[in-house]
Design an enzyme around this catalytic site. Structure first.
Site, PDB file in Angstrom:
ATOM      1  N   GLY A   6       0.813  -1.207   0.000  1.00  0.00           N
ATOM      2  CA  GLY A   6       0.000   0.000   0.000  1.00  0.00           C
ATOM      3  C   GLY A   6       0.850   1.261   0.000  1.00  0.00           C
ATOM      4  CB  CYS A   7       0.345   4.474   1.737  1.00  0.00           C
ATOM      5  SG  CYS A   7      -1.312   4.817   1.119  1.00  0.00           S
ATOM      6  CG  PHE A   8       5.555   1.127   4.461  1.00  0.00           C
ATOM      7  CD1 PHE A   8       5.992   2.176   5.251  1.00  0.00           C
ATOM      8  CD2 PHE A   8       6.355   0.012   4.331  1.00  0.00           C
ATOM      9  CE1 PHE A   8       7.201   2.109   5.901  1.00  0.00           C
ATOM     10  CE2 PHE A   8       7.569  -0.075   4.979  1.00  0.00           C
ATOM     11  CZ  PHE A   8       7.998   0.983   5.773  1.00  0.00           C
TER      12      PHE A   8
END
Length: 144
Positions: A6-8
């Site tokens: 995801g965003c990581f």
């Protein structure tokens, strides 16, 4: 390939690119981050569920690319004398706004991702943005 983070994922990709660059004198590492959100989350607009459309807009597709290199680009790769960062991350942070767990809720359903945005979300952001900015900029003496 790094996926499922995801965003990581961008942070992981930057860390890996930095490791490759630091340990390989001639390295030029291309980092490409791509999020294709609409494949699993797109819904046709609905007058009864505008929050799903707004959520899909906020968390929609995106892509970015960067080349990571610690060399000077002038044929002196491998020389520690001329290796300097073009880009440095000076600071990073995050803030958890108390009692905000139910402001944005995303649920995976058979039809894809459904978003539920609280009608209080704009007020919660407005009430907390000053404190978030202070926490981020105070350590650098930036107050205005």
């Amino acid at each position: 390939m790094i996926y499922g983070q995801g965003c990581f994922a961008a942070g992981t990709a930057f860390r890996l690119a930095n490791d490759l660059d630091e340990n390989n004198a001639d390295a030029r590492v291309l980092v490409v981050c791509c999020e294709i959100h609409s494949l699993v989350c797109f819904h046709a607009p609905s007058k009864t569920h505008l929050d799903i459309l707004v959520g899909s807009t906020i968390f929609s597709d995106g892509v970015a690319a960067v080349i990571i290199s610690g060399g000077d680009g002038g044929g002196n790769s491998g020389s520690t004398i001329n290796r300097w960062p073009l880009l440095q991350i000076i600071s990073a942070g995050q803030t958890k706004i108390p009692d905000s767990d139910e402001m944005i809720v995303a649920k995976i359903r058979e039809m894809g991702m459904q978003y539920y945005l609280s009608s209080d979300l704009p007020k919660v952001v407005f009430d907390n943005v000053d404190q978030c900015l202070l926490e981020m900029f105070d350590p650098f003496g930036i107050g205005d």
